[in-house]
Design an enzyme around this catalytic site. Structure first.
Site, short mmCIF file in Angstrom:
data_model
loop_
_atom_site.label_atom_id
_atom_site.label_comp_id
_atom_site.label_asym_id
_atom_site.label_seq_id
_atom_site.Cartn_x
_atom_site.Cartn_y
_atom_site.Cartn_z
CB CYS A 95 49.72 34.72 24.83
SG CYS A 95 49.43 32.88 24.38
CG HIS A 104 49.40 35.04 28.72
ND1 HIS A 104 48.34 34.58 28.73
CD2 HIS A 104 50.62 34.23 28.23
CE1 HIS A 104 48.81 33.49 27.92
NE2 HIS A 104 49.85 33.28 27.73
CG ASN A 143 48.82 29.70 27.65
OD1 ASN A 143 47.93 30.67 27.19
ND2 ASN A 143 49.97 29.73 27.28
N1 COA Z 1 55.99 15.33 30.91
C1 COA Z 1 57.27 14.67 31.00
N2 COA Z 1 58.47 15.06 30.39
C2 COA Z 1 58.18 16.30 29.46
C3 COA Z 1 57.08 16.64 29.18
C4 COA Z 1 56.14 16.07 29.92
N3 COA Z 1 54.77 16.82 29.63
N4 COA Z 1 57.30 17.54 28.39
C5 COA Z 1 58.70 17.55 28.13
N5 COA Z 1 59.27 16.63 28.76
C6 COA Z 1 60.63 16.20 28.98
C7 COA Z 1 61.30 16.38 27.70
O1 COA Z 1 61.15 15.48 26.56
C8 COA Z 1 62.80 16.47 27.97
O2 COA Z 1 63.30 15.03 28.07
P1 COA Z 1 64.79 14.63 27.99
O3 COA Z 1 65.53 15.69 29.05
O4 COA Z 1 64.97 13.24 28.35
O5 COA Z 1 65.09 15.32 26.44
C9 COA Z 1 62.74 16.93 29.53
O6 COA Z 1 61.34 16.94 29.74
C10 COA Z 1 62.98 18.77 29.47
O7 COA Z 1 62.33 18.98 28.40
P2 COA Z 1 62.48 20.66 28.38
O8 COA Z 1 61.69 21.22 27.21
O9 COA Z 1 63.64 21.30 28.40
O10 COA Z 1 61.47 21.27 29.73
P3 COA Z 1 61.18 22.54 30.12
O11 COA Z 1 61.88 22.58 31.59
O12 COA Z 1 61.80 23.71 29.44
O13 COA Z 1 59.68 22.53 30.47
C11 COA Z 1 58.00 23.53 29.22
C12 COA Z 1 58.93 22.55 29.34
C13 COA Z 1 57.20 23.70 28.16
C14 COA Z 1 56.94 23.42 30.65
C15 COA Z 1 58.85 25.12 29.53
O14 COA Z 1 59.74 25.17 28.48
C16 COA Z 1 57.73 25.98 29.49
O15 COA Z 1 57.03 26.39 30.10
N6 COA Z 1 58.26 27.05 28.50
C17 COA Z 1 57.33 28.32 28.32
C18 COA Z 1 56.03 27.72 27.48
C19 COA Z 1 54.90 28.72 27.38
O16 COA Z 1 54.66 29.57 28.22
N7 COA Z 1 54.38 28.84 26.06
C20 COA Z 1 53.26 29.75 25.96
C21 COA Z 1 53.91 31.47 25.85
S1 COA Z 1 52.64 32.37 25.60
#
Ligand code: COA
Length: 391
Positions: free
Chosen positions: A113, A255, A285
């Site tokens: 990215c 980004h 993204n």
């Molecule tokens: N819908 C509903 N629930 C979801 C889900 C979705 N699409 N994706 C994950 N969950 C759930 C998980 O299973 C977890 O459930 P649990 O507590 O029962 O285990 C809960 O939500 C929390 O998961 P977690 O991964 O801790 O969520 P989060 O708050 O960290 O959000 C992202 C997840 C991916 C949105 C976040 O981590 C993020 O944006 N990270 C950066 C990713 C990114 O930008 N990547 C590219 C960089 S270039």
């Protein structure tokens, strides 16, 4: 002194839209969850006939039209992508052929990215050092083809598209003022896409599902932590390199990964959220394509003014990150409709030229007695039957 000015910009987005509501029919998620955690409402998906190359070509052709630059004047084409169809030929070479950029060198760049910021920095430095005079830098991705559509933690995030900028050398001060590029490979396993054909041993074990894949593997929380820890510093560092201060910056085009990451960065820098241009709500993204796509929309919306100072900041797999400071000092020339139509006609002619060259090469090979690709395949099949030899 040479300076590298941005003189053209263009983007291409596939028509097919996938909303959060559509996703809620595919995996266990909701519009509310996706919107509140990421800021994304919908994303675009490449159609059957759309590839990283066709999208990159369209974005570059639009950027060249804004710059009113003939493709044969291009010295360099850099394509930042993680979803190139081939290890070689590079997407950049295919775009060079499609544009008819007959004098240009072309190569792909892999920095996930952050790829667009890397490509822009390299091209600008090549112009500033007087090694070249013109370049087109492109970010293009078909991430929809490498996400596991059953993994709700990743499939909600990504989208497809392409964006491009044209750079041109000038003695007038301005353009790309400074850049900073960084990497921390110790975090490579946090965000990865394994290349099956090159190595049968995956970097990490989870990018396959039931023998399918490879898919993007991501540790969302760790990537979030990484982004919020480096982006603000990268912005401050590059502004300092340019001899400027935060108050001199008119707009930051980050980004487009997650609105919460950007909010975090804004707070850290004590900047109002309006200082950051965001359009991830509509496209998700799009990795290396997200910054040029966002820049094009910022221009369309009248968010940029002559003599504005901008920062582009990228971050992602590698881990990689980087930032560029740009003086926005362009007034695009008025290009007549006739000239635009001629330009389109030239691209059709270039396609025919490319086909004719391929046919001629085959013909010459046939005259010279070389077996055709079909004959080679037949021969391989025969050997397979005879001796169990692998094709
Ligand atoms: N819908 C509903 N629930 C979801 C889900 C979705 N699409 N994706 C994950 N969950 C759930 C998980 O299973 C977890 O459930 P649990 O507590 O029962 O285990 C809960 O939500 C929390 O998961 P977690 O991964 O801790 O969520 P989060 O708050 O960290 O959000 C992202 C997840 C991916 C949105 C976040 O981590 C993020 O944006 N990270 C950066 C990713 C990114 O930008 N990547 C590219 C960089 S270039």
């Amino acid at each position: 002194m040479r300076y590298a000015h941005i003189v053209g910009w263009g983007s291409y987005l596939p028509e097919q839209v996938l909303t959060n509501h559509d996703l809620a029919q595919m995996v266990d998620t909701t519009d509310e969850w996706i919107l509140s955690r990421t800021g994304i409402r919908e994303r675009r998906l490449a159609g059957e006939k759309e590839t990283v190359t066709t999208m990159a070509f369209n974005a570059a052709a639009r950027a060249l039209a804004v710059a009113d630059m003939h493709p044969a004047r291009l010295d360099m084409i850099i394509v930042a992508t993680s979803t190139s169809e081939h290890a070689f030929p590079s997407t950049a070479s295919l775009v060079q052929d499609a544009l008819g950029a007959t004098r240009a060198g072309a190569f792909d760049l892999s920095a996930a990215c952050s790829g667009f910021v890397y490509a822009l920095s390299l091209a600008a430095n090549a112009i500033k050092s007087d090694a070249i005079d013109t370049a087109v830098v492109i970010g293009t991705e078909t991430l929809s083809r490498v996400v596991d559509w059953q993994d709700r933690a990743t499939c909600i995030l990504f989208g497809d598209g392409a964006g491009a900028l044209v750079l041109k050398g000038s003695d007038v001060p301005g353009g790309v003022l400074a850049s900073t590029l960084r990497s921390d490979g110790s975090g490579g396993d946090l965000l990865s896409l394994h290349n099956t054909q090159i190595s049968s041993v995956p970097f990490i074990g989870t990018s396959y599902v039931n023998g399918h894949g490879p898919y993007i593997h991501m540790n969302g929380r760790q990537v979030f932590r990484f982004a919020t820890s480096v982006v603000a510093d990268a912005i401050e560092e590059v502004i300092k390199k340019a001899g400027l201060q935060l108050k001199d910056i008119s707009l930051i085009v980050p980004h487009q990964a997650n609105v919460r990451i950007i909010d975090h960065v804004a707070k850290k820098l004590k900047l109002p959220p309006e200082k950051f241009y965001l359009n991830l709500e509509r496209y998700g993204n799009t990795s290396a394509a997200s910054i040029p796509i966002a820049l094009c929309e910022a221009v369309q919306e009248g968010r940029l003014h002559p003599d504005d100072t901008l920062v582009f900041v990228g971050f992602g797999g590698g881990l990689t990150w980087g930032a560029v400071v740009v003086k926005w000092d362009v007034t695009p020339p008025d290009v007549s409709a006739v000239k635009q139509r001629l330009r389109q006609a030239r691209y059709v002619a270039m396609r025919l030229r490319s086909r004719a060259r391929r046919l001629l090469r085959r013909f010459m090979a046939w005259v010279g007695g070389s077996p055709t690709p079909k004959a080679r395949l037949k021969d391989a099949d025969r050997r397979l039957e005879e001796g169990g030899e692998k094709r």
